[in-house]
Scaffold this active site. Structure first.
Site, PDB file in Angstrom:
ATOM      1  N   ASN A   9      35.989  43.622  38.015  1.00 12.96           N
ATOM      2  CA  ASN A   9      36.429  43.668  39.075  1.00 12.96           C
ATOM      3  C   ASN A   9      36.061  45.033  38.965  1.00 12.96           C
ATOM      4  OD1 ASN A   9      38.145  44.687  41.181  1.00 12.96           O
ATOM      5  ND2 ASN A   9      39.162  43.928  40.856  1.00 12.96           N
ATOM      6  N   LYS A  11      36.735  48.232  40.368  1.00 12.35           N
ATOM      7  CA  LYS A  11      38.092  48.254  41.307  1.00 12.35           C
ATOM      8  C   LYS A  11      37.478  50.069  41.842  1.00 12.35           C
ATOM      9  CE  LYS A  11      41.364  45.681  39.194  1.00 12.35           C
ATOM     10  NZ  LYS A  11      42.611  45.581  38.362  1.00 12.35           N
ATOM     11  N   HIS A  97      43.914  40.560  45.951  1.00 12.50           N
ATOM     12  CA  HIS A  97      43.868  40.893  45.080  1.00 12.50           C
ATOM     13  C   HIS A  97      45.194  41.327  45.332  1.00 12.50           C
ATOM     14  CE1 HIS A  97      44.270  43.273  41.260  1.00 12.50           C
ATOM     15  NE2 HIS A  97      43.022  42.496  40.928  1.00 12.50           N
ATOM     16  N   GLU A  99      46.772  44.431  43.758  1.00 15.19           N
ATOM     17  CA  GLU A  99      46.708  45.836  44.462  1.00 15.19           C
ATOM     18  C   GLU A  99      46.451  45.902  46.144  1.00 15.19           C
ATOM     19  OE1 GLU A  99      43.371  47.082  41.843  1.00 15.19           O
ATOM     20  OE2 GLU A  99      45.018  46.299  40.273  1.00 15.19           O
ATOM     21  N   GLU A 169      45.897  35.659  38.491  1.00 16.93           N
ATOM     22  CA  GLU A 169      46.513  36.968  37.718  1.00 16.93           C
ATOM     23  C   GLU A 169      47.743  37.369  37.792  1.00 16.93           C
ATOM     24  OE1 GLU A 169      42.539  39.521  37.782  1.00 16.93           O
ATOM     25  OE2 GLU A 169      43.336  39.770  39.812  1.00 16.93           O
ATOM     26  N   GLY A 175      45.740  45.604  34.041  1.00 16.74           N
ATOM     27  CA  GLY A 175      45.895  47.125  33.558  1.00 16.74           C
ATOM     28  C   GLY A 175      47.200  47.142  32.759  1.00 16.74           C
ATOM     29  N   SER A 215      44.516  41.691  31.349  1.00 18.32           N
ATOM     30  CA  SER A 215      43.787  42.449  30.249  1.00 18.32           C
ATOM     31  C   SER A 215      43.212  41.783  29.547  1.00 18.32           C
ATOM     32  CB  SER A 215      45.753  42.565  29.289  1.00 18.32           C
ATOM     33  OG  SER A 215      46.267  43.736  30.147  1.00 18.32           O
TER      34      SER A 215
HETATM   35  P1  13P Z   1      42.612  44.452  34.044  1.00 16.69           P
HETATM   36  O1  13P Z   1      41.589  43.818  32.900  1.00 16.69           O
HETATM   37  O2  13P Z   1      42.269  45.843  33.633  1.00 16.69           O
HETATM   38  O3  13P Z   1      44.075  43.586  33.404  1.00 16.69           O
HETATM   39  O4  13P Z   1      42.283  44.086  35.150  1.00 16.69           O
HETATM   40  C1  13P Z   1      42.703  42.760  35.934  1.00 16.69           C
HETATM   41  C2  13P Z   1      42.490  42.669  37.267  1.00 16.69           C
HETATM   42  O5  13P Z   1      42.935  43.360  38.283  1.00 16.69           O
HETATM   43  C3  13P Z   1      40.674  41.899  37.327  1.00 16.69           C
HETATM   44  O6  13P Z   1      41.000  41.898  38.517  1.00 16.69           O
END
Ligand code: 13P
Length: 252
Positions: A9, A11, A97, A99, A169, A175, A215
């Site tokens: 992803n 983003k 997601h 976010e 997740e 992150g 992560s």
């Molecule tokens: P990270 O791997 O940066 O923690 O992000 C995970 C994520 O949100 C994938 O959709």
């Protein structure tokens, strides 16, 4: 159908030229890997989709979008529909997601609508779920994730559900560099699989691919992917570095 999957992803990262560079530094080595037992999905900013779909097949990966509208078509400025994604040969789409839930106020009703529109257009939803830190600290994480799954995808019949991938997740791991421990990941993945077995049946549950995200990196992927109920990963930060992402793909 259950299979090992690594999805990247990206983003809201990379300009067109940067995306082009990264794509080719992933795609070329990918072409040479023996990926008989696993699948790679790249979810770039959808604006660049064509550059990805053009070379996806010969380079051993599939293309996913990061989001779609919960409306079919019409006067929804700035939105992109599931039918549009389909017309660009996109095969997967992230839904829910954390976010999107947090910054764009997406609720379960909208997410269920997106899932339905994607399936109507023969796109596989990658349904994301996960608890925030306060929920885990209050020991509410199973309730929260159970509710997200119940409201987002349990209106589907077994045949429809077979086209869905789940990504667990934990929001506190996204992150942050704080990965869920193998025990925490396995426990939640087993819980999710068990929910599916109870609502549908064991065969449906055994056929579900459940990815871990948060992560996940080149160092911890092997241990996470070896867990009984973890079928791969949804990778954020580490999917933006070709070398790391390629190492994660080879962690099964
Ligand atoms: P990270 O791997 O940066 O923690 O992000 C995970 C994520 O949100 C994938 O959709």
């Amino acid at each position: 159908m259950r299979r090992n999957i690594v999805a990247g992803n990206w983003k809201m990262n990379k300009t067109f030229e940067e995306a082009d560079d990264l794509l080719f530094s992933i795609a070329e080595p990918l072409q040479k890997l023996d990926l008989d037992t696993s699948q790679v999905i790249l979810c770039p900013p959808v604006l660049y989709a064509e550059m990805f779909t053009d070379i996806a097949l010969e380079n051993n990966f599939s293309v996913g979008a990061q989001n779609c509208s919960n409306k079919e078509s019409g006067a929804y400025t700035g939105e992109i529909s599931a039918a549009m994604l389909k017309s660009m040969d996109i095969e997967y789409c992230l839904v829910g997601h954390s976010e999107r839930r947090k910054y764009f106020g997406e609720d379960s009703k909208m997410l269920a609508e997106k899932v339905d529109l994607l399936l109507d257009n023969e796109i596989n939803p990658i349904f994301c779920c996960g608890e925030v830190l306060e929920d885990r600290e209050a020991n509410n994480h199973f309730d929260v994730v159970g509710k997200q799954i119940f409201e987002g995808i349990f209106h589907l019949n077994a045949e429809e559900l077979d086209n869905v991938i789940i990504a667990y997740e934990p929001v506190w791991a996204i992150g942050t560099g704080k990965t869920a421990s193998p025990a925490q990941a396995q426990e939640m993945h087993a819980f999710i699989r068990n929910l599916i077995a109870k609502k549908y049946n064991q065969e449906v549950a055994d056929n579900m691919s459940i990815l871990y995200g948060g992560s996940c990196n080149a160092k911890n992927a092997k241990e996470l992917f070896a867990l009984k109920d973890v079928d791969g990963g949804l990778i954020g930060g580490a999917s933006l570095k070709a070398e790391d992402f390629l190492a994660i793909i080879q962690s099964f």
